[in-house]
Write a protein that holds these residues in place. Structure first.
Motif, PDB file in Angstrom:
ATOM      1  N   PRO A   1      -8.448  35.893  60.878  1.00  0.00           N
ATOM      2  CA  PRO A   1      -8.334  37.328  60.622  1.00  0.00           C
ATOM      3  C   PRO A   1      -8.838  37.649  59.217  1.00  0.00           C
ATOM      4  CG  PRO A   1      -6.186  36.281  60.513  1.00  0.00           C
ATOM      5  CD  PRO A   1      -7.163  35.221  60.925  1.00  0.00           C
ATOM      6  N   VAL A   2      -9.535  38.776  59.094  1.00  0.00           N
ATOM      7  CA  VAL A   2     -10.073  39.211  57.804  1.00  0.00           C
ATOM      8  C   VAL A   2      -9.420  40.540  57.464  1.00  0.00           C
ATOM      9  CG1 VAL A   2     -12.135  39.833  56.505  1.00  0.00           C
ATOM     10  CG2 VAL A   2     -12.251  38.043  58.268  1.00  0.00           C
ATOM     11  N   ASP A   3      -8.529  40.516  56.483  1.00  0.00           N
ATOM     12  CA  ASP A   3      -7.846  41.737  56.065  1.00  0.00           C
ATOM     13  C   ASP A   3      -8.041  42.025  54.582  1.00  0.00           C
ATOM     14  OD1 ASP A   3      -6.249  39.791  54.963  1.00  0.00           O
ATOM     15  OD2 ASP A   3      -4.448  40.352  56.072  1.00  0.00           O
ATOM     16  N   ALA A   4      -8.874  41.197  53.922  1.00  0.00           N
ATOM     17  CA  ALA A   4      -9.150  41.400  52.502  1.00  0.00           C
ATOM     18  C   ALA A   4     -10.466  40.738  52.144  1.00  0.00           C
ATOM     19  CB  ALA A   4      -8.025  40.824  51.642  1.00  0.00           C
ATOM     20  N   ILE A   5     -11.079  41.219  51.082  1.00  0.00           N
ATOM     21  CA  ILE A   5     -12.294  40.645  50.514  1.00  0.00           C
ATOM     22  C   ILE A   5     -11.937  40.186  49.112  1.00  0.00           C
ATOM     23  CG2 ILE A   5     -14.680  41.075  49.800  1.00  0.00           C
ATOM     24  CD1 ILE A   5     -14.208  41.220  52.865  1.00  0.00           C
ATOM     25  N   ARG A   6     -12.396  39.003  48.761  1.00  0.00           N
ATOM     26  CA  ARG A   6     -12.067  38.417  47.467  1.00  0.00           C
ATOM     27  C   ARG A   6     -13.257  38.546  46.511  1.00  0.00           C
ATOM     28  NH1 ARG A   6     -10.925  32.326  48.114  1.00  0.00           N
ATOM     29  NH2 ARG A   6     -13.158  32.389  48.427  1.00  0.00           N
ATOM     30  N   LEU A   7     -13.000  39.019  45.299  1.00  0.00           N
ATOM     31  CA  LEU A   7     -13.989  39.046  44.227  1.00  0.00           C
ATOM     32  C   LEU A   7     -13.788  37.777  43.412  1.00  0.00           C
ATOM     33  CD1 LEU A   7     -16.141  40.633  42.492  1.00  0.00           C
ATOM     34  CD2 LEU A   7     -14.182  41.414  41.133  1.00  0.00           C
ATOM     35  N   ILE A   8     -14.876  36.999  43.250  1.00  0.00           N
ATOM     36  CA  ILE A   8     -14.815  35.797  42.438  1.00  0.00           C
ATOM     37  C   ILE A   8     -15.848  35.906  41.323  1.00  0.00           C
ATOM     38  CG2 ILE A   8     -13.919  34.367  44.311  1.00  0.00           C
ATOM     39  CD1 ILE A   8     -16.747  33.253  44.712  1.00  0.00           C
ATOM     40  N   VAL A   9     -15.672  35.113  40.266  1.00  0.00           N
ATOM     41  CA  VAL A   9     -16.582  35.168  39.118  1.00  0.00           C
ATOM     42  C   VAL A   9     -16.935  33.751  38.673  1.00  0.00           C
ATOM     43  CG1 VAL A   9     -14.727  35.300  37.387  1.00  0.00           C
ATOM     44  CG2 VAL A   9     -16.991  36.227  36.841  1.00  0.00           C
ATOM     45  N   SER A  10     -18.174  33.612  38.182  1.00  0.00           N
ATOM     46  CA  SER A  10     -18.638  32.349  37.628  1.00  0.00           C
ATOM     47  C   SER A  10     -18.547  32.413  36.105  1.00  0.00           C
ATOM     48  CB  SER A  10     -20.094  32.110  38.029  1.00  0.00           C
ATOM     49  OG  SER A  10     -20.613  30.985  37.347  1.00  0.00           O
ATOM     50  N   ASP A  11     -18.164  31.294  35.519  1.00  0.00           N
ATOM     51  CA  ASP A  11     -18.183  31.202  34.068  1.00  0.00           C
ATOM     52  C   ASP A  11     -19.487  30.570  33.577  1.00  0.00           C
ATOM     53  OD1 ASP A  11     -15.704  32.437  33.646  1.00  0.00           O
ATOM     54  OD2 ASP A  11     -14.659  30.579  34.098  1.00  0.00           O
ATOM     55  N   GLY A  12     -20.424  30.339  34.510  1.00  0.00           N
ATOM     56  CA  GLY A  12     -21.732  29.821  34.151  1.00  0.00           C
ATOM     57  C   GLY A  12     -22.077  28.572  34.939  1.00  0.00           C
ATOM     58  N   PRO A  13     -23.305  28.082  34.770  1.00  0.00           N
ATOM     59  CA  PRO A  13     -23.760  26.907  35.512  1.00  0.00           C
ATOM     60  C   PRO A  13     -22.819  25.716  35.339  1.00  0.00           C
ATOM     61  CG  PRO A  13     -25.577  27.894  34.307  1.00  0.00           C
ATOM     62  CD  PRO A  13     -24.316  28.585  33.849  1.00  0.00           C
ATOM     63  N   GLY A  14     -22.529  25.053  36.459  1.00  0.00           N
ATOM     64  CA  GLY A  14     -21.706  23.856  36.416  1.00  0.00           C
ATOM     65  C   GLY A  14     -20.219  24.102  36.240  1.00  0.00           C
ATOM     66  N   THR A  15     -19.799  25.356  36.275  1.00  0.00           N
ATOM     67  CA  THR A  15     -18.375  25.652  36.114  1.00  0.00           C
ATOM     68  C   THR A  15     -17.802  26.154  37.429  1.00  0.00           C
ATOM     69  OG1 THR A  15     -18.761  27.939  35.428  1.00  0.00           O
ATOM     70  CG2 THR A  15     -18.695  26.270  33.684  1.00  0.00           C
ATOM     71  N   ARG A  16     -16.499  26.179  37.494  1.00  0.00           N
ATOM     72  CA  ARG A  16     -15.815  26.658  38.684  1.00  0.00           C
ATOM     73  C   ARG A  16     -15.959  28.160  38.835  1.00  0.00           C
ATOM     74  NH1 ARG A  16     -10.843  23.722  40.456  1.00  0.00           N
ATOM     75  NH2 ARG A  16     -11.086  21.660  39.580  1.00  0.00           N
ATOM     76  N   TRP A  17     -16.005  28.583  40.086  1.00  0.00           N
ATOM     77  CA  TRP A  17     -15.844  29.992  40.394  1.00  0.00           C
ATOM     78  C   TRP A  17     -14.352  30.237  40.429  1.00  0.00           C
ATOM     79  CZ3 TRP A  17     -19.487  33.824  41.598  1.00  0.00           C
ATOM     80  CH2 TRP A  17     -20.817  33.393  41.553  1.00  0.00           C
ATOM     81  N   ARG A  18     -13.923  31.372  39.938  1.00  0.00           N
ATOM     82  CA  ARG A  18     -12.485  31.667  39.956  1.00  0.00           C
ATOM     83  C   ARG A  18     -12.222  33.026  40.574  1.00  0.00           C
ATOM     84  NH1 ARG A  18     -11.742  34.824  35.326  1.00  0.00           N
ATOM     85  NH2 ARG A  18     -13.495  34.604  33.923  1.00  0.00           N
ATOM     86  N   ASP A  19     -11.058  33.126  41.193  1.00  0.00           N
ATOM     87  CA  ASP A  19     -10.648  34.385  41.806  1.00  0.00           C
ATOM     88  C   ASP A  19     -10.366  35.419  40.732  1.00  0.00           C
ATOM     89  OD1 ASP A  19     -10.729  33.096  44.236  1.00  0.00           O
ATOM     90  OD2 ASP A  19      -8.577  32.901  44.440  1.00  0.00           O
ATOM     91  N   VAL A  20     -10.810  36.646  40.987  1.00  0.00           N
ATOM     92  CA  VAL A  20     -10.527  37.765  40.088  1.00  0.00           C
ATOM     93  C   VAL A  20      -9.545  38.718  40.745  1.00  0.00           C
ATOM     94  CG1 VAL A  20     -11.503  39.774  38.886  1.00  0.00           C
ATOM     95  CG2 VAL A  20     -12.775  37.620  38.959  1.00  0.00           C
ATOM     96  N   ARG A  21      -9.853  39.103  41.990  1.00  0.00           N
ATOM     97  CA  ARG A  21      -9.021  40.091  42.660  1.00  0.00           C
ATOM     98  C   ARG A  21      -9.291  40.050  44.153  1.00  0.00           C
ATOM     99  NH1 ARG A  21      -8.867  46.605  41.778  1.00  0.00           N
ATOM    100  NH2 ARG A  21      -7.169  46.935  43.221  1.00  0.00           N
ATOM    101  N   SER A  22      -8.307  40.483  44.906  1.00  0.00           N
ATOM    102  CA  SER A  22      -8.454  40.622  46.351  1.00  0.00           C
ATOM    103  C   SER A  22      -8.336  42.104  46.690  1.00  0.00           C
ATOM    104  CB  SER A  22      -7.365  39.822  47.063  1.00  0.00           C
ATOM    105  OG  SER A  22      -7.544  39.886  48.443  1.00  0.00           O
TER     106      SER A  22
END
Length: 186
Positions: A153-174
């Motif tokens: 089920p899809v009830d939300a969309i997640r915004l993620i952000v990169s801190d740059g090449p080779g780094t983790r993407w992290r959740d910002v907001r749903s």
């Protein structure tokens, strides 16, 4: 794009370097986490890159919240595996809700060109990457098909952000879908 346990909008390491502040709109698919061999959580990318985080303002947040609140929730179903060279993926059936959502986002923010235009103005077909890179073409599809079909089920969309090449993407907001509640206009 980095390989990590957060989010990786399609597990490509060449063709487009992630810049600090790059964002993506994604749908987590936890039902498929055990199948994914990219070092990321299972997800479907709605739009990558979206707007750089530095461009987010209260107005951007409001417009994005309103657009997504007016989008009905839906269910993604995955029934089969498919391949591109070096990529094994699951196509959702039907992919129409994803295409409509991406189209709505692009209409509002035309500068957000999928995959920086590497795959044309429309980007890639909606998909969930299972594996990519060296050795992927040799993976037997039977390793994955026993778990199919699967639905999410899809009830939300997640915004993620990169801190740059080779780094983790992290959740910002749903952002919730289909609430019908929009932000009051000022």
């Amino acid at each position: 794009m980095p390989h990590d346990d957060q989010a990786d909008p399609d597990a490509h390491d060449d063709g487009w370097p992630d810049a600090p502040g790059d964002t993506a709109l994604t749908i987590p698919v936890p039902e498929a986490d055990a199948l994914v061999r990219t070092g990321t959580r299972a997800h479907v990318t709605v739009l990558y890159p979206f707007l750089p985080l530095s461009r987010f303002s209260a107005d951007t947040e409001e417009a994005l919240s309103d657009l997504l609140a007016s989008t009905p929730a839906f269910t993604l179903t995955f029934r089969e595996t498919r391949r591109w060279p070096g990529v094994l993926y699951l196509p959702p059936t039907s992919d129409e809700p994803l295409r409509a959502l991406t189209k709505s986002l692009r209409a509002r923010w035309p500068e957000a060109v999928p995959y920086r235009g590497v795959f044309g103005d429309e980007g890639l077909d909606p998909h969930l990457t299972l594996a990519s890179g060296a050795g992927t073409d040799a993976l037997p599809e039977s390793d994955f098909t026993a778990a199919l079909p699967l639905s999410s089920p899809v009830d939300a969309i997640r915004l993620i952000v990169s801190d740059g090449p080779g780094t983790r993407w992290r959740d910002v907001r749903s952002y919730p879908l289909g609430t019908g509640v929009t932000t009051a206009r000022r």
